[in-house]
Design a protein around this motif. Sequence first.
Motif: not given
Length: 324
Positions: A22-26, A97-106
């Motif tokens: 979920g968004i809150d968990a990413s 394209l800026l590629l991101l998955d769900h577990d990177t601290s942007v």
Amino acid sequence: MSTQFVASRPRTLMVIVLYQTGIDASRTMQGLVQAVAQEDSVLQAFEVLVLDNSPEALAERSLPFAFTYHHAQRNEGVAGAYNGAMEMARKHGHEWLLLLDHDTSVTAEFLHGMARYAEQETDQRIAAIVPFLFAGDRMVSPRLWRFGGHTPLPRPAQSYKEERSMFAANSGTLMRVASLAAIGGYSPRFWLDYSDIYVFHRLHAEGYQVRIATDLTLQHEIAMLDYDGRMTPARYAIYLAAEGDFLDLYCSPAERVLHLLRLAVRVLRQRRYASPDFSKMTLVALWGRLQPWRTRPKIYPPDRAAGSVTATETHPGDAHANRH
């Protein structure tokens, strides 16, 4: 439902791939929320696309910035998601394209830095711009590819062009759309693990270069570094299959022999983990590679159930959104 991107499109399409998160968990989504809270114009240089490979679409999609949400018809891994984003970027005129998955601290600093690189990079032979990714204190990307293994790249004060065979993690990479399209995009064969290694291998083979953005860093969670927490035997089986596939297809006989030694060392190292399954699986993989007649295991991404549909929705964001 299908909607179009807005008419005024930034140079870069940011794509975030979610899977059962979920968004809150990413960590990635929450990093973006924090960056926007600090500076509401931080995303002006990006169009934001959220690609969700989960079995069910997210029910809660509220974010303080404008974005497009796309629920995949079937899960084709990160390879399928990034290829879909590539086609969208080509259609709508995005250069990067800026590629991101769900577990990177942007962070806001990272976003500003990538926007600057996207604006200033004029060398068409530069296919990608990559930051330094850390898992805690360990530098995990970018890496120099050598003899079927890899070592860290140097990190001088100034950014530089890397011409040698190397790879970087997908997440955090700024990829030139034209370069990715020129190599045919990501391979469905490497739909999760080794997807990034395959792409950078192909870019190098076609004579492209990579700019190493030494001034940009990110924190990133990696399951392969947490066997007692995030890694599961099913997940490790996917990794082993991709690893063996890449070595058989793209590495020399000498590199494949050296890999046997690495597998033997890994068997011993994995015995210290709480689960004995990982060491046993690596031993089976090692034994299999020693057989004169063998077939490569192939593990495919989990497809959706028949009858599922693709949904694309554009969300304008709340009152804090600064675009659209």
